[in-house]
Design a protein around this motif. Structure first.
Motif: not given
Length: 197
Positions: A117-118, A106-107, A120-121, A123-124, A103, A110, A142, A83
């Motif tokens: 958490p992947s 939030l990570y 979410y991550s 998208f970054y 961030n 999740i 992804c 995180c």
């Protein structure tokens, strides 16, 4: 030679092309007809120029996905507490609109709630690739984050460090550091005093 009965010198016997002369000067096509010596073709109407925007060439990452041990400190932090690494990456990619702490929290949330958490991550990673025109390798964003979450975070962290970011001071710290460097570079050099006895 030309026939004397044709004062303009046009002889259809010696010409392969057929000339068409407009009798009416107010045609419905909107193409002006000024004289009998000009030939206008209705099929060659105005066609606007088409401009094509060429996309920039995608560049490779500065390090590979499995080059985690080239930066041992980041590798250890990412292995034990991803995180933190994600928060640093997200703050730089978002250009300071979100903080590292928000961030990262939030990570972690999740990760605790849905254990993935992947989602979410990734998208970054996509956002970062768009900003720096990086290739989507070795597979989709992804998939990289689903199967190699820590490796992907380490690679993104190394990429931003290679591009000159100090990940420990965040976006605003990097902006201030660069502005300070520009200001110092723009200062006029001090004139040295003359030699004194």
């Amino acid at each position: 030679m030309y026939s004397s009965s044709n004062p303009e010198g046009y002889d259809p016997e010696y010409s392969d092309e057929q000339h068409i002369f407009a009798e009416d000067t107010t045609t419905s096509t909107g193409i002006p007809v000024s004289s009998d010596s000009q030939q206008y073709d209705d099929s060659s109407s105005f066609k606007p120029a088409v401009f094509r925007v060429q996309s920039r060439v995608r560049v490779p990452w500065s390090s590979g996905l499995c080059d985690c041990f080239t930066d041992k400190k980041t590798c250890c932090v990412t292995f034990w507490c991803p995180c933190i690494t994600f928060g640093q990456i997200a703050e730089i990619v978002d250009k300071g609109s979100t903080s590292c702490g928000a961030n990262g929290a939030l990570y972690a949330l999740i990760c605790c709630v849905i254990c993935c958490p992947s989602l979410y991550s990734c998208f970054y990673r996509s956002k970062m690739r768009q900003q720096y025109f990086l290739r989507e390798t070795p597979c989709g964003d992804c998939l990289v984050h689903c199967f190699c979450e820590q490796c992907a975070l380490c690679q993104e962290h190394r990429e931003l460090k290679t591009r000159g970011f100090d990940m420990t001071i965040g976006w605003h710290g990097n902006v201030e550091q660069r502005n300070r460097g520009v200001t110092e570079a723009m200062k006029a050099p001090m004139a040295e005093a003359g030699m004194n006895r």
